[in-house]
Every structure is written in C-alpha cells, then in structure tokens.
Write a protein that holds these residues in place. Sequence first.
Motif, PDB file in Angstrom:
ATOM      1  N   ALA A  98      50.910  75.515  56.126  1.00 53.34           N
ATOM      2  CA  ALA A  98      52.033  74.612  55.906  1.00 53.34           C
ATOM      3  C   ALA A  98      52.420  74.575  54.431  1.00 53.34           C
ATOM      4  O   ALA A  98      53.610  74.585  54.085  1.00 53.34           O
ATOM      5  CB  ALA A  98      51.686  73.214  56.399  1.00 53.34           C
ATOM      6  N   MET A  99      51.429  74.547  53.558  1.00 60.62           N
ATOM      7  CA  MET A  99      51.719  74.490  52.122  1.00 60.62           C
ATOM      8  C   MET A  99      52.404  75.761  51.642  1.00 60.62           C
ATOM      9  O   MET A  99      53.317  75.717  50.815  1.00 60.62           O
ATOM     10  CB  MET A  99      50.427  74.243  51.352  1.00 60.62           C
ATOM     11  N   ALA A 100      51.975  76.905  52.172  1.00 56.11           N
ATOM     12  CA  ALA A 100      52.579  78.176  51.760  1.00 56.11           C
ATOM     13  C   ALA A 100      54.055  78.230  52.140  1.00 56.11           C
ATOM     14  O   ALA A 100      54.900  78.672  51.354  1.00 56.11           O
ATOM     15  CB  ALA A 100      51.821  79.340  52.392  1.00 56.11           C
ATOM     16  N   VAL A 101      54.376  77.774  53.345  1.00 51.24           N
ATOM     17  CA  VAL A 101      55.776  77.752  53.785  1.00 51.24           C
ATOM     18  C   VAL A 101      56.581  76.756  52.962  1.00 51.24           C
ATOM     19  O   VAL A 101      57.710  77.037  52.532  1.00 51.24           O
ATOM     20  CB  VAL A 101      55.861  77.411  55.283  1.00 51.24           C
ATOM     21  N   ILE A 107      60.294  72.765  49.921  1.00 51.06           N
ATOM     22  CA  ILE A 107      60.359  71.517  50.669  1.00 51.06           C
ATOM     23  C   ILE A 107      58.965  70.902  50.697  1.00 51.06           C
ATOM     24  O   ILE A 107      57.986  71.527  50.287  1.00 51.06           O
ATOM     25  CB  ILE A 107      60.870  71.724  52.113  1.00 51.06           C
ATOM     26  N   SER A 108      58.862  69.687  51.180  1.00 49.86           N
ATOM     27  CA  SER A 108      57.566  69.017  51.289  1.00 49.86           C
ATOM     28  C   SER A 108      56.750  69.629  52.421  1.00 49.86           C
ATOM     29  O   SER A 108      57.298  69.992  53.474  1.00 49.86           O
ATOM     30  CB  SER A 108      57.781  67.524  51.546  1.00 49.86           C
ATOM     31  N   SER A 109      55.438  69.719  52.223  1.00 46.82           N
ATOM     32  CA  SER A 109      54.586  70.309  53.267  1.00 46.82           C
ATOM     33  C   SER A 109      54.559  69.456  54.529  1.00 46.82           C
ATOM     34  O   SER A 109      54.276  69.973  55.616  1.00 46.82           O
ATOM     35  CB  SER A 109      53.163  70.517  52.743  1.00 46.82           C
ATOM     36  N   LEU A 129      48.658  86.078  56.227  1.00 49.97           N
ATOM     37  CA  LEU A 129      49.775  85.173  56.500  1.00 49.97           C
ATOM     38  C   LEU A 129      50.440  84.732  55.204  1.00 49.97           C
ATOM     39  O   LEU A 129      51.667  84.815  55.047  1.00 49.97           O
ATOM     40  CB  LEU A 129      49.284  83.968  57.304  1.00 49.97           C
ATOM     41  N   LYS A 130      49.652  84.263  54.265  1.00 50.22           N
ATOM     42  CA  LYS A 130      50.213  83.759  53.013  1.00 50.22           C
ATOM     43  C   LYS A 130      50.938  84.867  52.230  1.00 50.22           C
ATOM     44  O   LYS A 130      51.979  84.623  51.622  1.00 50.22           O
ATOM     45  CB  LYS A 130      49.106  83.139  52.159  1.00 50.22           C
TER      46      LYS A 130
END
Length: 413
Positions: A98-101, A107-109, A129-130
């Motif tokens: 979630a943080m990577a996206v 945007i906020s995680s 993934l990251k």
Amino acid sequence: MADWQEITGGITAPRGYRAAGITAGLKPSGLPDLALILSDVEAIAAGVFTTSQVKAACVDYCRQRLQAKHNTRAILCNAGQANAATGSQGWFDALESAMAVAQALNISSDSVLLASTGVIGQRIRIDKLKAEIPQLVAALSDTGSDAAARAIITTDLVTKSIALETTIGDRPVRIGGIAKGSGMIHPNMATMLAFVTCDAAVSPGLWQQMLSRAADRSFNSITVDGDTSTNDSLIALANGQSRTPAIVEMGPEAEKLEAMLTAVCQHLAKAIARDGEGATCLIEVQVTGTHDELSARQIAKTIAGSSLVKSAIFGRDPNWGRIAAAAGRAGIPFEQENLQIKLGNFLLLENGQPLAFDRAAASAYLKGASKGAYLKEDTVLISVSVGNGHGTGKAWGCDLSYDYVKINAEYTT
C-alpha cells in the motif's frame, strides 16, 4: 425489460477511472500478475469479504481501512501469491504494498485498498512488486480495464468484465466491473475477487447496503466445488463523477442504481461459475414458492452445490432424484406433495409425483447445453417449485468433471 444497456469499457467505462495490468514477475508463468485501479478523485468505497476464519492479510487490511474511512482512491491487486496464512510478515508485506502505491501516486496510504490471489501460504514477492510499481502507475489508462482483468486471474480460462449504463436525473450513470474466479468457489464468498466502479454519488452507508444485497444475489449465490477461500474480496467504488445528485436514501433512483449494480455482480458471478475448473456448462437453479427470498436462495444454492447433481449434469443424466434430494436437505421446510421439478422445458416431477418424460431428449438437452446449442450462454436450467409462497431465488453453479480433480490434484506441483 432492463432499464440499462450494456456498454464497452469494463471498470474504466464510468467517468473518472483508470486502470492498468502488467507482468511484474510474481507468477512463475510469466503472465500478467499486477493490477491497479485508480479513481481520479476520492471515491466512496464499500466491501464484502470472506467469512473464513483463515483470512489473507489483504482482507484484514481492507476491513480495517473501510472501518476507519469510507474514502478511497486506489485498489492494488497481485496474483500469484495469496499472502494468506503468512503470519505477521504477510501483514507487513501488505502495508509495504500500500505504501509503495501511495508514494508512486502521491496519495495517502490509507487511500489504497488491497487484494491478493494465488497459493495459500505464500507471501507476496514484495521486492518484485515494489520494483514494478512505477511501471504499473505509468501504464494507467482510461482504456486499461482489459489489461487489469488479465492481471488478476489465476486458473481462470477467460477474463470476466462488464459495463452497464442507465440514466438518473437526465444524466448517464455507469457501473463497470471485473472479476476473477474458477475454483474454490462457494457461497459466503468464494475464491474470487471482484472490483466494481461507479460514477454516481452515493452515501457510504447506502452504498455498503446496496453492495451487500447485490453480493447475496450474485457472488453468494454461486458454487463450483463447495470450498470457500481465504481471500475473497468484492470492492466497489462510487466517485460521483457523473455529476448526478447524491443518492442518500432508498427511493426510485437508489432502486434503479442498485438494480444495475446487482446486474453487474450477477453477470460477473455467472461468468465465474461458467468458468469453473473443468466445467463444461453453467447451471442455473430457479426456486419458487417459499416463504421468502432467503429460503428460496438456500434451496437453490443447495441444489447447485450438490456434487451428485453436478456429476449427473456432467454425465448428461436427467436424474431428477438427486435434485429432489438436495432440495429436501436444504433445511427449508416444505410439503413433499407440493414439489415440482423441471429440467429446461422437461417437467419431471409434479405435486410430488414422478412423471413420464422423454429421457433421451432430456439427455440431449444436457448435451446440447454443454455446446451452447439449446440455451444462451451454455446454461442448464433447473426449475424447482416447493409451494405457493411469494419467495423466489436463484443460484448458479457448474457441472463436476474429471478435469476438476486433475486440476486440483496437481495445483502446487
């Protein structure tokens, strides 16, 4: 007649959505395995998830996020690893995803929801993934629905997508959806993921109520093999970009929107059942005459989920006794002398009494359905009436073939 029309575009048909699907190296096969859905503005989010006590990290994550806030911008889905039964490290992998996206989108995680599918007990290949998140974000497109649909499947033979449009307040409103699922499919969700986008403005509580009811009449009314998964997730976004007045309570406009949402979910649910592992046809069970809808659906789901019924359909055997037995053990009281059973247009049992019928023709009907020769969309129709009540319900399943055993006997080998 339906008060909507089918359109192209899938999850990017509604206004204000983009999507992408890429190969990130998560699947050993090298097929697409990472998808992203993005709303250009904050969207109201609702979700329905597995009832299993063994849940994937993404399910716990989404439940926590949706309890804390209803607004969401993005959904990230990986295929290849279920990230279920992976302990605390699996939870940290979900947070990292979630943080990577969020960082890539600025945007906020807590505006990112997650879904995973694949082998239970395997963590996400988080480094891969990251590393591919920037490529995934760069691939976002308002025509990216098909790519996203390809990136979320596992044993599916085909992608599953739909978009519908209606008019509310003299303005077009659209709902689109994609889904994956083929095996480990049973009511109380299944091994399925489904993502729905809508450009209407709906209050959070009402949107959740609509989605829960739609799920009961679609994804919770399909069965392939009687197994419920750890990762089942149905997530729906509504971003208000149709510029129609906000729908905050039930009424004609809310009913129209919910009917279209249910139609989208039912289309995707039937596509999952039709694509059941090793299946050759879709089975639709229609039940009438119960006290209420819930009772009718329970009987329908029991029949659709019966291994004996499913095996008979695969063998093209019009063995109505198996249908009667399944109806009788569904846990819903009814008088046996009121039972009626039809297979397609063949009336097999009426007033609890067996009838003479052309067995060869009924078997030919089943054979034809497997080739799509008799009914649209390769459907075997089973109709059951148990009385004079107003309750009606449907469920969908598929036949049980030799290939189902082969697919699942070799799943991790």
